[in-house]
Structures are given as C-alpha cells and as structure tokens.
Design an enzyme around this catalytic site. Sequence first.
Site, PDB file in Angstrom:
ATOM      1  N   HIS A  45       1.755   4.041 -14.911  1.00  0.00           N
ATOM      2  CA  HIS A  45       2.806   4.278 -13.915  1.00  0.00           C
ATOM      3  C   HIS A  45       4.114   4.791 -14.520  1.00  0.00           C
ATOM      4  CE1 HIS A  45       4.635   4.185 -10.013  1.00  0.00           C
ATOM      5  NE2 HIS A  45       5.631   3.457 -10.461  1.00  0.00           N
ATOM      6  N   THR A  46       4.357   4.489 -15.785  1.00  0.00           N
ATOM      7  CA  THR A  46       5.583   4.991 -16.427  1.00  0.00           C
ATOM      8  C   THR A  46       5.738   6.501 -16.223  1.00  0.00           C
ATOM      9  OG1 THR A  46       5.385   3.246 -18.094  1.00  0.00           O
ATOM     10  CG2 THR A  46       6.827   5.084 -18.638  1.00  0.00           C
ATOM     11  N   VAL A  47       4.624   7.206 -16.150  1.00  0.00           N
ATOM     12  CA  VAL A  47       4.687   8.668 -16.012  1.00  0.00           C
ATOM     13  C   VAL A  47       5.399   9.070 -14.719  1.00  0.00           C
ATOM     14  CG1 VAL A  47       2.526   9.178 -14.752  1.00  0.00           C
ATOM     15  CG2 VAL A  47       3.313  10.718 -16.550  1.00  0.00           C
ATOM     16  N   PHE A 117      24.198   5.553 -11.671  1.00  0.00           N
ATOM     17  CA  PHE A 117      23.098   4.823 -11.046  1.00  0.00           C
ATOM     18  C   PHE A 117      23.678   3.578 -10.387  1.00  0.00           C
ATOM     19  CE2 PHE A 117      18.351   4.924 -11.171  1.00  0.00           C
ATOM     20  CZ  PHE A 117      18.211   6.292 -11.267  1.00  0.00           C
ATOM     21  N   TRP A 156     -11.086   1.196 -20.126  1.00  0.00           N
ATOM     22  CA  TRP A 156     -11.700  -0.126 -20.256  1.00  0.00           C
ATOM     23  C   TRP A 156     -10.825  -1.081 -19.451  1.00  0.00           C
ATOM     24  CZ3 TRP A 156     -15.006  -2.263 -24.578  1.00  0.00           C
ATOM     25  CH2 TRP A 156     -15.748  -1.261 -25.209  1.00  0.00           C
ATOM     26  N   GLN A 231      11.585  -6.299  -5.896  1.00  0.00           N
ATOM     27  CA  GLN A 231      12.611  -5.298  -5.557  1.00  0.00           C
ATOM     28  C   GLN A 231      12.098  -4.294  -4.533  1.00  0.00           C
ATOM     29  OE1 GLN A 231      14.246  -2.153  -8.523  1.00  0.00           O
ATOM     30  NE2 GLN A 231      15.934  -3.500  -7.996  1.00  0.00           N
ATOM     31  N   HIS A 233      13.091  -0.744  -3.002  1.00  0.00           N
ATOM     32  CA  HIS A 233      13.942   0.409  -3.300  1.00  0.00           C
ATOM     33  C   HIS A 233      14.361   1.018  -1.962  1.00  0.00           C
ATOM     34  CE1 HIS A 233      15.199   4.287  -4.818  1.00  0.00           C
ATOM     35  NE2 HIS A 233      14.989   3.908  -6.068  1.00  0.00           N
ATOM     36  N   LEU A 243       8.353   7.274  -3.814  1.00  0.00           N
ATOM     37  CA  LEU A 243       9.748   7.087  -4.193  1.00  0.00           C
ATOM     38  C   LEU A 243      10.549   8.390  -4.164  1.00  0.00           C
ATOM     39  CD1 LEU A 243      11.600   4.786  -5.384  1.00  0.00           C
ATOM     40  CD2 LEU A 243      11.422   6.092  -7.484  1.00  0.00           C
ATOM     41  N   GLU A 246      16.640   7.138  -6.958  1.00  0.00           N
ATOM     42  CA  GLU A 246      18.046   6.763  -6.795  1.00  0.00           C
ATOM     43  C   GLU A 246      18.976   7.840  -7.370  1.00  0.00           C
ATOM     44  OE1 GLU A 246      18.787   2.609  -7.450  1.00  0.00           O
ATOM     45  OE2 GLU A 246      20.569   3.066  -8.611  1.00  0.00           O
ATOM     46  N   ARG A 277      20.303  -1.971  -5.525  1.00  0.00           N
ATOM     47  CA  ARG A 277      19.216  -1.686  -4.573  1.00  0.00           C
ATOM     48  C   ARG A 277      19.028  -2.760  -3.514  1.00  0.00           C
ATOM     49  NH1 ARG A 277      15.035   0.701  -9.087  1.00  0.00           N
ATOM     50  NH2 ARG A 277      16.156   2.662  -9.254  1.00  0.00           N
ATOM     51  N   HIS A 345       9.069  -1.838  -4.740  1.00  0.00           N
ATOM     52  CA  HIS A 345       9.212  -0.954  -5.898  1.00  0.00           C
ATOM     53  C   HIS A 345       8.989  -1.626  -7.249  1.00  0.00           C
ATOM     54  CE1 HIS A 345      10.595   2.456  -8.157  1.00  0.00           C
ATOM     55  NE2 HIS A 345      11.609   1.788  -8.686  1.00  0.00           N
ATOM     56  N   GLU A 369       7.053  -4.321 -17.558  1.00  0.00           N
ATOM     57  CA  GLU A 369       7.178  -4.888 -16.209  1.00  0.00           C
ATOM     58  C   GLU A 369       6.279  -6.118 -16.024  1.00  0.00           C
ATOM     59  OE1 GLU A 369       7.241  -1.952 -13.090  1.00  0.00           O
ATOM     60  OE2 GLU A 369       7.082  -3.489 -11.524  1.00  0.00           O
ATOM     61  N   ARG A 380      16.932  -6.117 -10.387  1.00  0.00           N
ATOM     62  CA  ARG A 380      17.070  -5.191 -11.515  1.00  0.00           C
ATOM     63  C   ARG A 380      17.970  -4.022 -11.143  1.00  0.00           C
ATOM     64  NH1 ARG A 380      14.308  -0.225 -13.136  1.00  0.00           N
ATOM     65  NH2 ARG A 380      13.066  -0.253 -11.239  1.00  0.00           N
ATOM     66  N   LEU A 381      18.805  -3.588 -12.052  1.00  0.00           N
ATOM     67  CA  LEU A 381      19.546  -2.352 -11.830  1.00  0.00           C
ATOM     68  C   LEU A 381      18.643  -1.178 -12.185  1.00  0.00           C
ATOM     69  CD1 LEU A 381      23.180  -2.944 -13.154  1.00  0.00           C
ATOM     70  CD2 LEU A 381      22.261  -3.291 -10.856  1.00  0.00           C
ATOM     71  N   ASN A 384      17.309   0.422 -15.823  1.00  0.00           N
ATOM     72  CA  ASN A 384      17.203  -0.568 -16.899  1.00  0.00           C
ATOM     73  C   ASN A 384      15.745  -0.818 -17.302  1.00  0.00           C
ATOM     74  OD1 ASN A 384      19.774  -1.209 -17.714  1.00  0.00           O
ATOM     75  ND2 ASN A 384      19.984  -3.029 -16.444  1.00  0.00           N
TER      76      ASN A 384
HETATM   77  C1  LIG Z   1       7.826   5.857  -8.766  1.00  0.00           C
HETATM   78  C2  LIG Z   1       8.568   5.035  -9.764  1.00  0.00           C
HETATM   79  C3  LIG Z   1       9.715   5.530 -10.343  1.00  0.00           C
HETATM   80  C4  LIG Z   1      10.418   4.757 -11.279  1.00  0.00           C
HETATM   81  N1  LIG Z   1      11.552   5.283 -11.829  1.00  0.00           N
HETATM   82  C5  LIG Z   1      12.211   4.565 -12.778  1.00  0.00           C
HETATM   83  C6  LIG Z   1      13.347   5.098 -13.427  1.00  0.00           C
HETATM   84  O1  LIG Z   1      13.740   6.234 -13.198  1.00  0.00           O
HETATM   85  N2  LIG Z   1      13.977   4.331 -14.332  1.00  0.00           N
HETATM   86  C7  LIG Z   1      13.554   3.074 -14.657  1.00  0.00           C
HETATM   87  O2  LIG Z   1      14.178   2.438 -15.492  1.00  0.00           O
HETATM   88  N3  LIG Z   1      12.464   2.548 -14.051  1.00  0.00           N
HETATM   89  C8  LIG Z   1      11.781   3.262 -13.139  1.00  0.00           C
HETATM   90  N4  LIG Z   1      10.676   2.729 -12.547  1.00  0.00           N
HETATM   91  C9  LIG Z   1      10.136   1.465 -13.064  1.00  0.00           C
HETATM   92  C10 LIG Z   1       9.391   1.725 -14.378  1.00  0.00           C
HETATM   93  O3  LIG Z   1       8.846   3.009 -14.374  1.00  0.00           O
HETATM   94  C11 LIG Z   1       8.277   0.709 -14.609  1.00  0.00           C
HETATM   95  O4  LIG Z   1       8.797  -0.585 -14.538  1.00  0.00           O
HETATM   96  C12 LIG Z   1       7.656   0.914 -15.985  1.00  0.00           C
HETATM   97  O5  LIG Z   1       7.258   2.250 -16.177  1.00  0.00           O
HETATM   98  C13 LIG Z   1       6.487  -0.022 -16.253  1.00  0.00           C
HETATM   99  O6  LIG Z   1       5.956   0.293 -17.514  1.00  0.00           O
HETATM  100  P1  LIG Z   1       4.897  -0.636 -18.246  1.00  0.00           P
HETATM  101  O7  LIG Z   1       4.654  -0.035 -19.594  1.00  0.00           O
HETATM  102  O8  LIG Z   1       5.342  -2.026 -18.178  1.00  0.00           O
HETATM  103  O9  LIG Z   1       3.595  -0.505 -17.358  1.00  0.00           O
HETATM  104  P2  LIG Z   1       2.850   0.767 -16.725  1.00  0.00           P
HETATM  105  O10 LIG Z   1       3.436   2.059 -17.123  1.00  0.00           O
HETATM  106  O11 LIG Z   1       2.728   0.481 -15.288  1.00  0.00           O
HETATM  107  O12 LIG Z   1       1.435   0.699 -17.424  1.00  0.00           O
HETATM  108  C14 LIG Z   1       0.538  -0.372 -17.194  1.00  0.00           C
HETATM  109  C15 LIG Z   1      -0.634  -0.187 -18.133  1.00  0.00           C
HETATM  110  O13 LIG Z   1      -1.463  -1.328 -18.089  1.00  0.00           O
HETATM  111  C16 LIG Z   1      -2.819  -0.940 -18.022  1.00  0.00           C
HETATM  112  N5  LIG Z   1      -3.569  -2.024 -17.374  1.00  0.00           N
HETATM  113  C17 LIG Z   1      -3.216  -2.759 -16.301  1.00  0.00           C
HETATM  114  N6  LIG Z   1      -4.165  -3.679 -16.026  1.00  0.00           N
HETATM  115  C18 LIG Z   1      -5.139  -3.528 -16.958  1.00  0.00           C
HETATM  116  C19 LIG Z   1      -6.389  -4.162 -17.203  1.00  0.00           C
HETATM  117  N7  LIG Z   1      -6.850  -5.161 -16.433  1.00  0.00           N
HETATM  118  N8  LIG Z   1      -7.133  -3.728 -18.245  1.00  0.00           N
HETATM  119  C20 LIG Z   1      -6.699  -2.708 -19.040  1.00  0.00           C
HETATM  120  N9  LIG Z   1      -5.533  -2.070 -18.839  1.00  0.00           N
HETATM  121  C21 LIG Z   1      -4.760  -2.475 -17.818  1.00  0.00           C
HETATM  122  C22 LIG Z   1      -2.809   0.362 -17.257  1.00  0.00           C
HETATM  123  O14 LIG Z   1      -3.945   1.135 -17.546  1.00  0.00           O
HETATM  124  C23 LIG Z   1      -1.521   1.004 -17.798  1.00  0.00           C
HETATM  125  O15 LIG Z   1      -1.789   1.714 -18.984  1.00  0.00           O
HETATM  126  C24 LIG Z   1       9.957   3.472 -11.620  1.00  0.00           C
HETATM  127  C25 LIG Z   1       8.801   2.985 -11.050  1.00  0.00           C
HETATM  128  C26 LIG Z   1       8.124   3.738 -10.113  1.00  0.00           C
HETATM  129  C27 LIG Z   1       6.906   3.143  -9.479  1.00  0.00           C
END
Ligand SMILES: Cc1cc2nc3c(=O)[nH]c(=O)nc-3n(C[C@H](O)[C@H](O)[C@H](O)COP(=O)(O)OP(=O)(O)OC[C@H]3O[C@@H](n4cnc5c(N)ncnc54)[C@H](O)[C@@H]3O)c2cc1C
Length: 569
Positions: A45-47, A117, A156, A231, A233, A243, A246, A277, A345, A369, A380-381, A384
């Site tokens: 989802h980070t993408v 922001f 996996w 949160q 949004h 989304l 912001e 938010r 969100h 997250e 959360r702001l 961040n």
């Molecule tokens: C649309 C959108 C826009 C956002 N924009 C911003 C922004 O501009 N600025 C900001 O600060 N934040 C933003 N956020 C929040 C932020 O992007 C996320 O909080 C953050 O990217 C989460 O990253 P992460 O590495 O924790 O997890 P993620 O990127 O969600 O990755 C989770 C990983 O866990 C793996 N996984 C999950 N369960 C399993 C399992 N059972 N077995 C194996 N693998 C598993 C998945 O394959 C994935 O690789 C946004 C969120 C969204 C939804």
Amino acid sequence: MEILSHDILIVGGGGAGLRAAIAISQSNPSLKTAIVSKVYPMRSHTVAAEGGSAAVLKEDDNHDLHAYDTIKGSDFLADQDAVEAFVRDATKEVIQIERWGCPWNREEDGRIAARWFGGMSRKRTLHASDKTGFHLLHALFQTSLKYDSLMRYDEWHVSALLVDDGKIAGVLAIDTRRGTFSILAARTVILCTGGVGRIYAFTSNAGILTGDGAALAYRSGAPLKDMEFIQFHPSGLLRTGILITEASRGEGGYLFNKEGKRFMENYAPTKMELAPRDIVSRSIMEEIAAKRGFEGPYGSYVHLDLRHLGEPKIMEKLPMVRELCLDFAGMDPVYEPIPIRPTMHYTMGGVHTDKDGKTPIAGLLAAGEAACVSIHGANRLGSNSLTELLVFGARAGRTAVEYASSAKPCPSERLQALAKEKMDFIQKRYIRTENGTERVGAILSELRKTMDEKVGIYRREEGLQEAIQIIQRLKDRFNRIRLTQQSKVFNTELIGAMELDNMLEVAHVVAMCAMIRKESRGGHARKDFPKRDDEQFLHHSLTFQSPDGPRRETLPVTFTKWKPEERKY
Ligand SMILES: Cc1cc2nc3c(=O)[nH]c(=O)nc-3n(C[C@H](O)[C@H](O)[C@H](O)COP(=O)(O)OP(=O)(O)OC[C@H]3O[C@@H](n4cnc5c(N)ncnc54)[C@H](O)[C@@H]3O)c2cc1C
C-alpha cells in the site's frame, strides 16, 4: 514439513519492511535475512501514498516544533519520548532516501521543496509531486536489490507465528503459487504488515490491508494498543472512497457546502481546511447532518474545489488527483469541484511496541502502520506515516540485528511440533469445511457494514454494543464456513478466509476498546461523551486475547516536555 532457515524474517515488503531490510543488510550483511510478502513488494500500500513525508529541513523550523505539532495532533496520547526520537531521526532519513533515489520536488533555487499539511505549523511535508509513496517505495526497493544477503518470498502468505516458550521461532506460510505450507524459521521476526482498513466498506485502503500482523501477534499473546483510534480522511472520492490527497488542501484547495460557504470557518477558524483530519472529517459530517451537504445517488457529500489553483499548478503538483477524478468519478477538477466525503484511512493503533520496535514476545518486533509505538496517539498528522516507516523501520532493523546476533535458533523437532499444531488448526478451520454452510463473502459484507455504521466517525454506547454482538455472531458463523475452491494454485478463497478470520478478530478489539473509552479524543468521537476526559482516560489501551474475548488493560502515556492542553486550531 519443509523448513527454510533464516536469521531474521521480515513480514511485509512495504516501506517499513524494506527500510528494515536495508538497515539489517547494512549493519550485518552476514545475517541471512528474508522478506516474505503476500504481494510483490512494489504492490504494497505504500505505493499509493500521495501527499508527502514530513521532516524538519528548513531554517524556520525545528524538532521541538515538529514534536509539539505531532503531540497536539495526537490529542496528547502520543508517547513524547518516542515522538522526540521520531522527529530527530526523520531529518536524517529523508535525506538518506533522496540519496537512494527518491526525487523530492525542488524550489526554484534548487533546494528541497516542502508543502503545507494539516496540523503542521510549518511547511515541512516533502513530496515527489503527488506520487510520493510510489517514488519512496521504488527508492527503497531498488536499494534493497543491492544486497545479496537479502532473500524474498513474494506472494507467500504468513498464516501463523511460531512461538516457543515466549520466544519467536519463525512463521508458518503458504506459497500461494504452489499452495503448499512451509516453516520459515528465524530467530527474529519483524511484522510490517500495514493497517486494518479493510474491516470498513468505505476506505482508501488497498485490498490487502486486512490486519494480518495485528491478528497474528494478538493470537500469539502480544497485546494490541490503542485500537479504538481509526483515522477517517476528510476527502474520499464519492462512491469508491479512493483518496484525494490532503495535498490538494495543502496546495490551497477549499471545502464548500451546498450554500457555497467555506464551512471550516465555523470549526477551525485559524487553520481552516488545514486543521487536522479528525476535525475536518467531523466538520464535514456536521454539515451533512445540518442538511448543508449535497445529496446524490451515492449519498451525501461536500465539495473540494481546486479550480482557482489553475491547470498548470494542478498538473505540476496534483496530477494524480486529476487522474483519479477523471478515471473514477468521470469529472475534471480543473473545471469542476470534486465530490468528497470522509473515508476510513489509517489505523493509529497496532501491535504494542517500544520505540525500538520490540513487542513483549522475545524476538518479535513490529514497525510501520502494523505497529503502535505510539507517535500518533489518538490522531495522526498527515505525512507523518511515510516518515514513520523510514524511522521505525530502520530502528526495528537495528534492534533485530542485535537480538539475532545472540539468540539461539529453535531446534527443528520443536519447530515441526509447533507447525503441526498450527497446521492441524488450519486444516480444520479453513480447509476441511465440506459440512459448512456459511459463505466468506456474506460474513465480510456484514462486518464492513457494521463497522461503517456503528464504529465510524461518531460512536455511541448503543451502537458499539450492537456492533460487538454482531461481530460475536459473525465469529460464530465463521466457525461454520464452507470453502468450495479446490485448486491449490492461487486459492484466493482460502487466503480470503484466513484474512476474514483476522479481520473479525481485530474488529472485535476495535469495537470493544471504543466502547470502553467513554470520552472523545482525536479520531475517537463519542456522541454520548463529547469531551476529552484526562482524569479517567489519559492512558493507552492494551488488549490481550483471552478465552472470554478481548481483555483490556491500560498503560500510562509517557510525557517529556508538553503538558496536555485544550486542542484548538
Ligand atoms: C491512499 C493512501 C495514501 C496515503 N498517503 C500518505 C501520505 O501521503 N503520507 C503519509 O505519511 N502517509 C500516507 N498514507 C499512509 C501510509 O502510506 C501507510 O501508513 C504506509 O504506507 C504503510 O506502510 P507499511 O510498510 O506499514 O505497510 P504497507 O505498505 O501497507 O505494506 C504491508 C505489507 O505487508 C504484507 N503483508 C500483509 N499481511 C501479510 C501476510 N499475512 N503475509 C505476508 N505478507 C503480508 C503485504 O504484502 C505488504 O507488503 C497513505 C495511505 C493510503 C491508503
């Protein structure tokens, strides 16, 4: 069962997981490290992150200001020592990620640009247009490819943690392409599995965000922290909940009600559209309740107006917003206001960790997250979180190196015994279900509807109690599910069932914590208890699994410099 051995295993290939992997590979390349991810890492989802990543870089800014904004934004529930560590490391991390290839936007004079922001008192949100997450994840992913010691298990799905006498020993995971389960043994496991957004129907979150990490840790005895804080949004695109960043308000967009008024004047006169938010989302709901919203076939909404910014600025700073509006709402924000309403969100809560990523289970860490450190407290702001992935991903990686260097691996006979127990459970619960009658899809829709309606932006005792009863009934129905897909190859029905089981567990905790917290703080707004109550509730909630359902304890908040005060903008 096949055992694949490692020193450190990272579950999740998003921003937090990849940053942890790089920190490990840099500190000790001789450690055998692997990333296991249920999707190809670049699809995490980070993408999808759009708006940016916050850090102090400018002359008019400093770490105390960033810390104070974050703590005030959190409604004074963040742990202040963790926030101080966060803002300090943030500055180093955003420079490091640029050196790895993240193309931050620039000012005319060549210095890194920052945008406004919500809730931030300075311009400190660095961005790569409005595709920040894409660029940030790319920079991390391509950097991770440099390290030969780093292996990957793409696609996996981790289905259980293997814990031996209070110590992590590895995980049980299914290779979705082959449909076979294996033991991935490791002395240290870092959970970087993202949030739990998919327990709601109207959400900005990707389909993979089913709270797997939270549920895995919870079932293994680790507590979840502050799960009531969800949160919403303010700007979810009508109909889909996609989304609209912001950054569109950061770049100067306005919110209007149907009377043509910038209604934020009534709620946050100094910050207006750039209040945090939780406040903007509630303001929109108040406008809708007072019949000042627009009505349409997809429900009530307000307008986010970018027209006055002009096409060149929209194309330079918000091209993805335009693309999303054209593709998913059939309208062009250069010429028309965008119909929006708040969308689920972000999960402020998560697996309880300290600021080095440690959970109470030895060798089990969490970051991103999926974890709750906590730096976001009750709200959360924006911007961040991306920075949190870098800071706490790296910190967890370094902690893992330290731990793995001294911990002993679990003997294989013991691993086989632990895995057998989990496998028997999986067989019985998800695979041999011929006599079942319930369908996964039906249970899932009811769960999401319940969360949207009863555990949403505004909460009440009655609704929360109903939600808990419904979730209990859904859990009961889950015991009688029936799966029909026979194929071992990409059996999405089986994966979906395991994910739903996780979602039911986590949703139960969210609803229960929301019921116990009889006050309003940050993202948790109780209509029946509209005030913040520091006397009774200035603490974290910590929830453990027990045979009678979720068992809640409390944990004090850590204060360093900033005393709780009324939160006004
Ligand atoms: C649309 C959108 C826009 C956002 N924009 C911003 C922004 O501009 N600025 C900001 O600060 N934040 C933003 N956020 C929040 C932020 O992007 C996320 O909080 C953050 O990217 C989460 O990253 P992460 O590495 O924790 O997890 P993620 O990127 O969600 O990755 C989770 C990983 O866990 C793996 N996984 C999950 N369960 C399993 C399992 N059972 N077995 C194996 N693998 C598993 C998945 O394959 C994935 O690789 C946004 C969120 C969204 C939804």
